[in-house]
Design an enzyme around this catalytic site. Structure first.
Site, PDB file in Angstrom:
ATOM      1  N   HIS A  85      12.000  -6.619 -13.133  1.00  0.00           N
ATOM      2  CA  HIS A  85      13.388  -6.430 -12.925  1.00  0.00           C
ATOM      3  C   HIS A  85      14.191  -7.227 -11.967  1.00  0.00           C
ATOM      4  CE1 HIS A  85      13.619  -2.540 -15.084  1.00  0.00           C
ATOM      5  NE2 HIS A  85      12.760  -2.020 -14.515  1.00  0.00           N
ATOM      6  N   ASP A 118       8.064  -1.773 -10.813  1.00  0.00           N
ATOM      7  CA  ASP A 118       7.842  -0.814 -12.006  1.00  0.00           C
ATOM      8  C   ASP A 118       8.208  -1.726 -13.199  1.00  0.00           C
ATOM      9  OD1 ASP A 118      10.463  -1.291 -11.092  1.00  0.00           O
ATOM     10  OD2 ASP A 118      11.231   0.322 -12.594  1.00  0.00           O
ATOM     11  N   GLU A 119       7.434  -1.272 -14.135  1.00  0.00           N
ATOM     12  CA  GLU A 119       8.027  -1.923 -15.685  1.00  0.00           C
ATOM     13  C   GLU A 119       7.869  -3.373 -15.612  1.00  0.00           C
ATOM     14  OE1 GLU A 119      10.714   1.690 -17.101  1.00  0.00           O
ATOM     15  OE2 GLU A 119      11.606  -0.273 -16.146  1.00  0.00           O
ATOM     16  N   VAL A 120       6.517  -3.743 -15.121  1.00  0.00           N
ATOM     17  CA  VAL A 120       6.088  -5.277 -15.521  1.00  0.00           C
ATOM     18  C   VAL A 120       5.474  -5.351 -16.683  1.00  0.00           C
ATOM     19  CG1 VAL A 120       5.088  -7.212 -14.131  1.00  0.00           C
ATOM     20  CG2 VAL A 120       5.809  -5.382 -12.802  1.00  0.00           C
TER      21      VAL A 120
END
Length: 599
Positions: free
Chosen positions: A222, A278-280
């Site tokens: 992000h 998060d969400e890598v």
């Protein structure tokens, strides 16, 4: 019991026949164990016409309000026992012409004041009563997500006082490019970043209302606002990774720790720093990472995260990170994680939140890692275009998380309130449409045994000034999930916070005006089947004209309403995101078909 949010724990009405009624010049005495000027200021805001006296000394904190002169005495042994071990708890008594609030700390006295003010706001006279109340969750946190459209800085500051009225004591802020970075000014949004004055006012107001700001600085994924810039594209994990940074490149650690360091330095009163992480999605895809970490994604993640944890700890902060990249991490890799970090578990959907959280909690606990919880008052929910939250999912999520927190003893709960999937996406919805769910979170994080069946009635009474009798009289029966279906029908009965009810009404009007668009496509298909048929064309035209009239009516109303809360260009961005498809079809399909409003 009189309605409050959060619902108080122990409420006893006594048999006294007298009632407490605040006169025009109440006599208020505040006694503080140690000086805390905030308490005096809150007293002066709450009781502007009072005769005020302040005393320093004794044990604990006490506030006494009476129509006559009286002294504030020390907490009795019985009162000390009732409040023992309950940080931020309070004892509120009303007896005859006097009322008093006792607490062991300043925050507890402040929260007792909020309960008294709620009660008096709904009742001119109060009978004799006793309330003993304290929080079940130490850190009761809301969320500001500043990545997409968001409220004006002035609104963001003012909402801190609103949070505190409902006993919220923390706010997690993801600033992204709205933070006034000094080391990397190129990351600062040219129009909507907080000014120095606005940033200082946000911090000042948080302290004034006993709220801790927990800053969130993304460190791994992000990072679109950084990696979209030409000078930093080389730090992407892969060329396609618009938001994920490569942990193996030498510049990465220096860049991220500089951002982290500045974020921590600018939040000296926060115990925590949230590292994001998060969400890598493209983790360990570049050749350097694959070779260095043998292609093991979790190994690459933990290696970089450990460096960040160590850096944060060296600066006196407790680092928090989102759990999802370690959700399925093998035990042999997880054991290498630095246990000085805190895993914040975010689970937003499904029927098994308690079971999933328990499994993760036990997994992290085995390596000595502490856990925090994060339900959502707004998230993706399979509906990127949300004008208000998908309430059935959100209520269910909050209720399930409450059970999980009770079972596992989770002491920090954050109500995440996302403005969009990421900074390059489309905005979900407007922050001000989430008050109903935010206050449900406040209710449940303070009192896990709150009567959720009566929450709607309490919310309508406390937040909107609508009595249950009036609401049920007009609507009939309703449930906790029905708020967005009924509040726009109660506009004439709303006495408080009417602007939020009107906002929901406008969003409801937009949906009613545009829900015929799929029907138009069906009739367009029939026109292609029967070209030249007058009845088919008339049917298609009727659908088109109804839809367009509704859209043209609601668009200016939506824009005018949003300008109450957001900067004008943000409001324009939001409105355009909602009308884009309809406007596109107007320029293309409808134009090609010769649709007009004149026929």
């Amino acid at each position: 019991m009189y309605p409050t949010i959060p619902q108080v724990k122990h409420f006893d009405l006594t048999n006294g026949s007298t009632v407490f009624k605040l006169n025009d010049h109440p006599k208020v005495t505040l006694r503080s164990e140690r000086d805390d000027p905030r308490l005096e200021r809150h007293c002066r805001r709450a009781y502007p016409g009072m005769d005020f006296r302040r005393e320093i000394g004794g044990t604990g904190y006490a506030l006494h309000i009476s129509s006559k002169d009286s002294l504030v005495v020390e907490l009795t042994d019985e009162e000390l026992t009732a409040l023992a071990g309950h940080k931020e708890g309070y004892l509120l008594t009303v007896q005859g012409s006097e009322t008093s609030i006792r607490a062991m700390d300043a925050a507890g006295l402040f929260y007792g004041m909020q309960t008294l003010l709620q009660l008096m706001d709904q009742n001119a006279d109060l009978p004799d009563l006793t309330i003993i109340d304290y929080p079940d969750t130490a850190c009761r946190c809301m969320n500001y997500d500043l990545r997409q459209t968001h409220s004006t800085p002035e609104k963001l500051v003012s909402y801190l006082a609103d949070f505190a009225r409902y006993k919220v004591n923390a706010v997690l802020i993801e600033y992204e490019d709205k933070f006034p970075f000094a080391a990397y000014p190129e990351f600062v949004h040219p129009k909507h970043a907080l000014s120095e004055e606005q940033f200082k006012e946000l911090q000042r107001m948080a302290h004034e209302y006993f709220i801790e700001i927990i800053p969130l600085q993304q460190c791994f994924g992000h990072l679109e606002y950084v990696l979209r810039l030409d000078g930093y594209k080389h730090l992407r994990e892969t060329e396609k990774s618009t938001g994920e940074i490569c942990p193996s490149r030498p510049e990465t650690y220096a860049l991220i720790t500089t951002l982290l360091g500045e974020m921590m330095d600018r939040h000296p009163n926060s115990r925590y720093i949230h590292l994001g992480c998060d969400e890598v999605y493209s983790l360990c895809e570049c050749m350097i990472c694959q070779e260095r970490y043998d292609g093991v994604r979790e190994r690459a993640f933990i290696s970089f995260l450990n460096r960040l944890i160590a850096f944060a700890v060296s600066r006196g902060k407790t680092p928090i990170f989102w759990h999802d990249m370690l959700h399925k991490c093998p035990e042999e890799e997880l054991k290498h994680l630095d246990s000085r970090g805190v895993a914040m578990i975010w689970l937003y959907n499904g029927r098994n939140i308690e079971a999933e959280t328990t499994e993760l909690f036990e997994k992290f606990s085995r390596i000595g890692l502490k856990v925090m919880g994060a339900p959502a008052v707004r998230s993706f929910d399979g509906a990127e275009h949300q004008n208000y939250p998908v309430i059935v999912n959100r209520v269910d999520n909050l209720l399930q998380w409450t059970k999980a927190a009770e079972k596992l003893g989770i002491d920090c709960m954050v109500a995440t309130n996302w403005t969009g999937p990421f900074s390059l996406g489309v905005p979900y919805g407007i922050f001000e449409t989430t008050w109903y769910l935010m206050l449900l979170h406040a209710d449940l994080s303070w009192n896990r045994w709150s009567d959720t069946g009566g929450y709607m009635d309490r919310f309508l009474s406390v937040f909107h000034g609508i009595s249950p009798e009036v609401a049920h009289g007009k609507i009939g029966s309703y449930r906790i999930e029905d708020y967005y279906e009924i509040i726009w029908r109660l506009l004439d009965e709303v006495h408080k916070n009417k602007e939020y009810a009107e906002l929901i009404g406008v969003m409801r009007g937009f949906e009613e005006a545009t829900d015929r668009t799929p029907a138009i496509h069906k009739y367009a298909y029939r026109w292609e089947m029967y070209p030249g048929d007058a009845a088919e064309r008339r049917s298609l035209l009727n659908q088109y004209q109804r839809n367009r009239r509704g859209r043209e009516k609601v668009r200016p109303r939506m824009m005018t309403t949003l300008e109450r809360y957001q900067p004008v260009d943000m409001a324009e961005h939001y409105v355009k995101s909602r009308f884009y498809l309809h406007d596109y079809l107007e320029r293309t399909l409808y134009h090609e078909m010769g649709m007009t409003m004149d026929d």
